[in-house]
Every structure is written in C-alpha cells, then in structure tokens.
Scaffold this motif. Structure first.
Motif, PDB file in Angstrom:
ATOM      1  N   ASP A  12      61.338  23.526  10.978  1.00 37.76           N
ATOM      2  CA  ASP A  12      60.993  23.439   9.252  1.00 37.76           C
ATOM      3  C   ASP A  12      59.480  24.008   9.080  1.00 37.76           C
ATOM      4  OD1 ASP A  12      60.130  22.721   6.594  1.00 37.76           O
ATOM      5  OD2 ASP A  12      61.780  21.060   6.528  1.00 37.76           O
ATOM      6  N   SER A  15      57.432  21.569   6.719  1.00 42.14           N
ATOM      7  CA  SER A  15      56.889  20.550   6.778  1.00 42.14           C
ATOM      8  C   SER A  15      56.232  20.476   8.308  1.00 42.14           C
ATOM      9  CB  SER A  15      57.871  19.263   7.018  1.00 42.14           C
ATOM     10  OG  SER A  15      59.194  19.644   7.899  1.00 42.14           O
ATOM     11  N   ARG A  17      57.829  20.474  11.160  1.00 44.18           N
ATOM     12  CA  ARG A  17      58.573  19.454  11.899  1.00 44.18           C
ATOM     13  C   ARG A  17      59.572  20.343  12.752  1.00 44.18           C
ATOM     14  NH1 ARG A  17      61.149  14.809   8.424  1.00 44.18           N
ATOM     15  NH2 ARG A  17      61.757  14.263  10.575  1.00 44.18           N
ATOM     16  N   GLY A 113      63.112  25.864   5.320  1.00 50.03           N
ATOM     17  CA  GLY A 113      61.930  25.482   4.652  1.00 50.03           C
ATOM     18  C   GLY A 113      61.145  26.784   4.178  1.00 50.03           C
TER      19      GLY A 113
END
Length: 557
Positions: A12, A15, A17, A113
C-alpha cells in the motif's frame, strides 16, 4: 501442474504498509503470470473501481518457466483495470526484469493506494523500502535508469518505471523496463503514475529450481540454431507480406496498402541494425538495436506495429523518422501503437500526413499534455468527435496492424478480445496469411463458425502462454507435447486454464457494463453477427456476450 511459487506481497503506497499472504490455491489453479493476476484482480479489485483511483490494484508477476534457463521465457506480466479501455487488462514485456522479480521471493507484487509524494519502491528478498524521489518528477526513462544505477547500484534489468506520460496520466502510457521494453497496451503506466510511483526495483536471490533441463536444452538449441528471418529483422520482416495482401493500415486507416512500404520495411530496419538484441536467457535474439549516426538516433526497433502506426498510418516513408518516433515513445513512456495512431488521427484532422516534424512535436506534446496533446492523450475513442475523425478503436483501444478488413478472422478477434483491438490476444492473423504447407491455415476472407471456434482455442492458448509466461514467438517451438512435459499436465487441462482466464476477464468486464455491444468493429464484415453468435456459443456465454451466473469457480463469482 507446474506453477509459480511464493506469496502475494501487497504494498500500500499510501499507508506504506506491506502485507504477505499465501495464495497457494490460486497459484496451483492458474500457474502464474496473467492467470494468477487476473484471478486476484477479479477477487480483490472493486468492480466499479476508478482506473486512476487508489483502489485500483496493479499486479506485477511472472511465471514458473522464469526459474528455468529456457529460451522464450524472459518476460514479466502486469495487470490492472485499464484507464484506456475501462476494463481489466494484462500486458507483458520482455527484457531482463522477470528473473529479478522472481528473485524477490514473491509470486506476485500487488500495488494499491496512492502516495501524495513521488515514490520509488524497492522490492527486495528481505523487505520493501519506500524512497521519496521528488527530483525525478518529469524524468524520462533513461534518467530514471541513471538515477537507480548511481544511487542503488542496480542496472536497467532491475527496474520497472514510467516516464512523463505515466506521471501525466496519458491513457496509453507504458510501464517501461530495460529502458526500451514496454508493457505497452492498456495504459498501465498511467495506473502507476496515479499511485504516485515513479519506479520499482526488484532484487534478490530467491529463485527456485525448475527441473526441465532436457526439454529446455532442446528448445534453447532450436532457438539458437534456427535460421528464422525474425532473428535479423524482428517483426518488421512481415511488412512486405502485410502490404501485399492488404493488411497494412495506411493514412489513418483510409487504405490497407502503403505505396512507399519498401522504404520502411524489414530490409531498411536491418540496414540500421548494429548489433544483436535479446531477452533474458533467450537464444532466439529477435530484438532490433538500431542507430543512425547522421540523425543521432539510437533505439531498439522499430517493430512492425510501430512501422504501421508511425509509418503507413502517418504516411511517413523515412525509416529514420520512424526510429525517432519509436525512441521518443520509449523515453517518454508510451505505447507506440496507440500513440502513433493518435498522431495519425491528428494528421488526418489537419491534412498533414507525412509531416515528420509535426509528428515528433506532437508525441512530445502528448506525453506532457501540452496544447492539443492534452486531448490526444485521452485516446482516440475519447477525442475523435472533437477532431472530426472516425473512431478506430474497439473497447477504447486502437487497432494494431494485420487489418481485419482483409484478415476477417483477425477482425473477429479484434472484436471479441477482452482488452480491445489487440492482435496478440489471439494472433489469429498468423493463421490467415498465405503460408506454405500450414494445415491450420484459414482463407483470409469470410467468417464462419469454424473460425469462431478456432478463435476460442487460440485465445485460450495465448492466455496459457501468458500464464507461463512464454513468448508468443515460441509458437513453432512450444508444441503441445512440450507444454505437457514442461508443465506436467495434459494439454487440454492447460488450455482449460487459459479458458478460465479469458472468462474471468469477461466476467469482470461484464460487471463493469461490457456486453455484446462492445464486441463491435468500425467496419462491416460478412457473416460477422453469425460468427459472433458461434463464438459466444463455443464459450458458453449468453447471446449478449455475458458470462452466465454460476459458471465461474465459486470463490470467483
């Protein structure tokens, strides 16, 4: 059944992540490449996703044969919802990145994302690193390569990146690797750009062992010793034949023959070729490193489709001008077919066919969305009315060569292909050119249920190759028996995998509103509707071109 190994690594970029998940069941059922990515995209991407929104998921993967040393396997695959067609689209590219992608230990890298700041994403065997790269804003592809070499000591074979076109959301922007190899069709470069990612690198040593030595050695030997003309001229070798039979689009599809074809054909390309070129571990070496010292241009190509788009369709009879167009598209990160045809439409609108200076100026403007280039960057389907030209697209994707008005089976293939008017989806044209002693050949003119049924088989086989991931140019080498030996499965079972991939793509697109009305052409072909009915019947789809409820695997419904 042989399949790729490793987890799904989800990154992502908004974020920052990273998650790792086992997808062994998907790998076992879909082999790798386009198949695995299509299944994941179908299950994980919202059917109503905005192609340029953060929820669109971009999948980068390769296949099990990349773990071997076999020729015809230096390729990687990319899949996402296309900003050009608005449907699910897979594209693959040659070069050298596939084995470095495999070396990260991931079967699939999934990007989701969007980053507010321009990023480089470094995928390694032991993790993922995010690097802000504001200094690369607007950088062309060679500049990106130079940056990675200087800052990270990784060569072009470790990189997938975008040029200015991807950053600027050009709907036919490419993902680029090895500087000159493009994931071209469908605009997946714009998907990466919308995520705020300028480049990815792949590095690691987690390459599994695939025990196919005896068969791989035989294929490698045949690739090395064959006397195929493509080893000298690449796909440009087909120019004379295509023009002779009338399958060479000219002057923005006004005609199917170009009177000056001999000035831009394979012989002219071969004259500019200055060394051999190939993909990772492939002995076939069909690539075309070319240069012209007088013009100061050095590129790779042009291949036949680029000769069509920037040559015949733009009425350009100068091979060096086409080389310059090819080199511009590679540097800026754009599909040469879509870009060349968009420029051809612009030339038609301005009565300027053959104007090389205007062509090169317009290519630059498209990549930077400057002036009229801003509208042309939307693709022909979206701008044709404004410029007063015909809409030469299917599902928003403009046509490649091998003109369906002459090669009618290829015409049907253009109409049914889930990703639009792309010749590589089924390669039906290869069975309609006048070939000597080819038992599989069809007469070019006319459509029939037999052609429709054969089209289904060819689409399935091409999808199987894309799961492999195996190059299209292995067609004469990768026999059914070799597929069975290498992939440890009956060929009918392997074809069934390809069929499921095509059906998953169609089902996803159906859920986005695609139906029979999208399987259409901007020209009439005899018996087209009857052949389309036969195609749907062979697929088991409805008369509207829709996958029936319940026909997919339960987890994919």
């Amino acid at each position: 059944m042989l399949h790729i190994e490793g987890p799904l690594r989800t990154i992502d970029v908004g974020s920052r992540r990273v998650e790792t998940d086992s997808i062994d069941d998907v790998l076992a059922e879909y082999i790798g490449g386009r198949g695995v990515a299509t299944r994941l995209a179908h299950d994980r991407t919202p059917f109503d996703v905005d192609p340029l929104g953060p929820e669109n998921r971009l999948y980068l993967t390769t296949g099990p044969m990349q773990a071997s040393g076999m020729s015809f396997t230096g390729r990687a695959s990319a899949t996402a919802v296309s900003p050009l067609t608005d449907g699910l689209c897979s594209s693959n590219a040659g070069g050298f990145v596939s084995r470095n992608l495999l070396g990260t230990g991931s079967a699939v890298v999934e990007l989701v994302g969007a980053s507010p700041n321009l990023l480089a994403v470094h995928v390694r065997e032991n993790g993922v690193e995010f690097e802000a790269v504001p200094e690369l804003a607007g950088a062309e592809v060679p500049e990106v390569t130079e940056y990675v070499e200087d800052e990270h000591d990784l060569g072009a074979e470790h990189i997938i990146c975008i040029g200015p076109a991807g950053e600027n959301g050009v709907r036919f922007a490419s993902l680029m690797t090895s500087e000159t190899r493009a994931f071209g069709r469908g605009g997946l470069g714009a998907v990466l750009g919308a995520k705020g990612v300028k480049l990815l690198t792949f590095d690691g040593d987690a390459v599994p062992t695939v025990d196919v030595d005896a068969e791989a050695e035989a294929i490698h030997r045949e690739a090395a010793t064959s006397d195929h003309i493509m080893k000298r001229q690449g796909t440009s070798s087909v120019t004379d034949l295509a023009n002779e039979i009338g399958s060479f689009p000219t002057r923005y599809f006004e005609d199917v023959r170009y009177e000056e074809y001999e000035k831009i054909n394979g012989d002219r390309v071969e004259e500019k070729k200055h060394k051999k070129g190939t993909c990772s571990q492939c002995a076939f070496a069909c690539k075309l490193p070319t240069k012209d010292e007088t013009a100061g241009v050095e590129t790779e190509g042009p291949e036949f489709e680029t000769i069509m788009a920037f040559g015949g369709n733009c009425a350009v009879d100068d091979i060096v001008s086409i080389m310059q167009s090819n080199e511009l598209c590679d540097r800026l990160g754009m599909d040469t077919i879509s870009c060349g045809n968009a420029v051809a439409a612009y030339l038609k609108a301005n009565d300027a066919f053959g104007d090389s200076e205007l062509i090169h100026e317009t290519v630059e403007k498209i990549a930077h969305r400057a002036g009229d280039g801003d509208r042309l960057a939307e693709g022909i389907h979206r701008f044709h009315d404004e410029f007063g030209v015909e809409d030469w697209t299917v599902k928003g994707m403009t046509f490649s060569a091998h003109d369906g008005r002459t090669l009618n089976g290829q015409g049907l293939g253009f109409a049914t292909a889930n990703r639009g008017a792309d010749h590589m989806y089924a390669t039906f044209y290869a069975y309609e050119y006048p070939l000597v002693d080819d038992a599989e050949a069809f007469a070019p003119e006319g459509l029939s249920p037999a052609k429709a049924r054969r089209l289904v088989e060819l689409e399935n086989k091409r999808a199987l190759e894309d799961c492999g991931v195996v190059c299209r140019f292995s067609r004469g080498t990768m026999t059914e028996q070799r597929f069975e030996t290498l992939f440890d499965a009956d060929f009918d079972d392997l074809l069934a995998v390809g069929g499921r991939v095509v059906e998953l793509e169609r089902h996803f697109n159906n859920r986005r509103g695609f139906d029979r009305s999208d399987d259409d052409l901007p020209y009439d072909l005899p018996n087209f509707e009857t052949a389309l009915d036969a195609y749907y019947d062979a697929r088991g789809w409805t008369d509207d071109g829709v996958v029936p409820d319940g026909s997919l695997p339960a987890s994919a419904d």
